[in-house]
Scaffold this motif. Structure first.
Motif, PDB file in Angstrom:
ATOM      1  N   VAL A 112      -0.455   7.923   3.375  1.00 46.36           N
ATOM      2  CA  VAL A 112      -0.885   6.540   3.568  1.00 46.36           C
ATOM      3  C   VAL A 112      -0.392   6.011   4.910  1.00 46.36           C
ATOM      4  O   VAL A 112      -1.124   5.320   5.628  1.00 46.36           O
TER       5      VAL A 112
ATOM      6  N   LEU B 273      -7.380  -1.312   2.482  1.00 43.89           N
ATOM      7  CA  LEU B 273      -6.506  -0.895   3.573  1.00 43.89           C
ATOM      8  C   LEU B 273      -7.201  -0.864   4.931  1.00 43.89           C
ATOM      9  O   LEU B 273      -6.649  -1.335   5.926  1.00 43.89           O
TER      10      LEU B 273
ATOM     11  N   GLU C 168      -2.518   7.326   7.615  1.00 41.38           N
ATOM     12  CA  GLU C 168      -3.792   6.598   7.631  1.00 41.38           C
ATOM     13  C   GLU C 168      -3.629   5.234   8.295  1.00 41.38           C
ATOM     14  O   GLU C 168      -4.453   4.826   9.127  1.00 41.38           O
TER      15      GLU C 168
ATOM     16  N   ALA D 138       1.569   4.232  -3.137  1.00 48.89           N
ATOM     17  CA  ALA D 138       0.951   5.502  -2.743  1.00 48.89           C
ATOM     18  C   ALA D 138       1.250   6.635  -3.716  1.00 48.89           C
ATOM     19  O   ALA D 138       0.390   7.481  -3.994  1.00 48.89           O
TER      20      ALA D 138
ATOM     21  N   ALA E 125       0.827  -1.207   0.000  1.00 51.89           N
ATOM     22  CA  ALA E 125       0.000   0.000   0.000  1.00 51.89           C
ATOM     23  C   ALA E 125       0.862   1.258   0.000  1.00 51.89           C
ATOM     24  O   ALA E 125       0.570   2.232  -0.705  1.00 51.89           O
TER      25      ALA E 125
END
Length: 238
Positions: free
Chosen positions: A146, A106, A149, A64, A60
């Protein structure tokens, strides 16, 4: 088992199920049809559950900024080579390449990790993610977004996030941020903060994941000690 060995399939525990299990099933194919599902371990964070969680989150972060760099893949490969050996490094990169072809849910993945991975191990995940993002020399705004997050979904405290971030993205108060104290803190407050951080980031906190991961965790611990030493020298106390 095709191109993947027992290091990644054995002892998956909780990662055998949920969104991470679905991602692995897609990547590995029919391997799950042949796995022994009895006695699956769902208690303390499992080593291989930690490893596959790491690879899924790494994918992930790597995607990004819209591009996957060779330097990032090399960083992952070198990390696994150093900590798990050449066979594991080859298989990790093969699995990561397959995961990178998928869309990772995610939020669902992070919630599964949060429910099954202890807090100290989640801190180690975050530390590694920053290392991947910095592999090309800079943590981009997209990558940082990311990681922020992910940290939120993994329920990492703001102070702990700031501490690990400062290890990779220095600011003028880098060493104070790592120790989670203000530059205005007294010497006694700094000493107390150091003792607390030394306990929190001690490599033994993740020793249940295996000696290799415990050794990898020593980087965070060394940075905490370095920060304390720098502040002590700057202020002139012992």
């Amino acid at each position: 088992m095709g191109k993947y060995g027992k290091w990644i399939t054995g002892g998956l525990g909780w990662a055998f199920f949920g969104p991470i299990g679905a991602i692995l099933g897609f990547a590995i194919g029919s391997i799950f049809d042949n796995m022994e599902t009895t006695g699956i371990y769902t208690g303390e964070t499992s080593r291989n559950g930690f490893i596959v969680s790491l690879l899924v989150l790494v994918s992930a972060v790597m995607k990004a900024d819209g591009k996957v760099l060779k330097s990032e893949l090399e960083y992952v490969k070198n990390y696994f080579y150093k900590n798990f050996g050449p066979a594991a490094a080859r298989e990790a990169i093969l699995l990561l390449r397959d995961i990178l072809k998928q869309a990772v849910p995610l939020r669902d993945v992070c919630l599964q990790i949060k429910e099954n991975v202890d807090y100290h191990s989640r801190l180690q995940l975050l530390h590694f993610l920053f290392g991947i993002a910095q592999a090309d020399g800079v943590v981009s705004a997209e990558e940082l977004k990311v990681i922020v997050e992910i940290a939120g979904l993994l329920d990492i405290s703001d102070a702990d996030f700031g501490s690990i971030k400062a290890m990779f993205i220095p600011d003028t108060n880098k060493y104070y941020t790592i120790l989670e104290v203000s530059p205005d803190a007294t010497n006694e407050e700094i000493k107390k903060a150091y003792r607390q951080m030394a306990i929190k980031y001690h490599p033994d906190k993740v020793q249940h994941l295996g000696e290799d991961i415990r050794q990898a965790a020593e980087q965070k611990f060394k940075m905490v000690n370095e920060a304390y030493d720098k502040i002590k020298k700057e202020r002139g106390f012992n």
